[in-house]
Design an enzyme around this catalytic site. Sequence first.
Site, PDB file in Angstrom:
ATOM      1  N   VAL A 199       0.285  -0.965  -0.216  1.00  0.00           N
ATOM      2  CA  VAL A 199       0.051   0.108   0.276  1.00  0.00           C
ATOM      3  C   VAL A 199       0.812   0.979   0.063  1.00  0.00           C
ATOM      4  O   VAL A 199       0.465   2.179  -1.200  1.00  0.00           O
ATOM      5  CB  VAL A 199      -0.897   0.031   1.167  1.00  0.00           C
ATOM      6  N   CYS A 200       1.443   1.225   0.626  1.00  0.00           N
ATOM      7  CA  CYS A 200       2.821   3.001   0.968  1.00  0.00           C
ATOM      8  C   CYS A 200       3.397   2.890   0.087  1.00  0.00           C
ATOM      9  O   CYS A 200       3.459   4.260  -0.876  1.00  0.00           O
ATOM     10  CB  CYS A 200       3.775   2.044   2.139  1.00  0.00           C
ATOM     11  N   PRO A 201       3.967   2.536  -1.372  1.00  0.00           N
ATOM     12  CA  PRO A 201       4.710   2.213  -2.298  1.00  0.00           C
ATOM     13  C   PRO A 201       3.467   4.319  -3.009  1.00  0.00           C
ATOM     14  O   PRO A 201       4.141   5.209  -3.360  1.00  0.00           O
ATOM     15  CB  PRO A 201       4.725   1.885  -3.214  1.00  0.00           C
ATOM     16  N   THR A 202       2.682   3.512  -3.111  1.00  0.00           N
ATOM     17  CA  THR A 202       1.379   4.514  -3.855  1.00  0.00           C
ATOM     18  C   THR A 202       2.549   6.383  -3.616  1.00  0.00           C
ATOM     19  O   THR A 202       2.511   6.974  -3.749  1.00  0.00           O
ATOM     20  CB  THR A 202       0.417   4.359  -4.270  1.00  0.00           C
TER      21      THR A 202
END
Length: 85
Positions: free
Chosen positions: A32-35
């Site tokens: 989730v975090c990379p976005t």
Amino acid sequence: AFKNGEFVEISEADVKGKWAVFFFYPADFTFVCPTELGDVADKYEELQKLGVEVFSVSTDTHFTHKAWHSSSETIGKINYYMVGD
């Protein structure tokens, strides 16, 4: 912290009297975090022109930040601070 391929020390002096954005995320190497981190990376140059420094913070170490930065195309475009808490 990790920034621009190097391990760096940061302190209160780095933000005192300046605009700064600190944002927190759970962990490196998640799906989730990379976005969100990539979206901020896309706006980083614009924020810099406004005099704003950006600090992303997770519970991971600066070594983990470096490994993630080296292995992910999205995270690899980050030029702001990646701080370990």
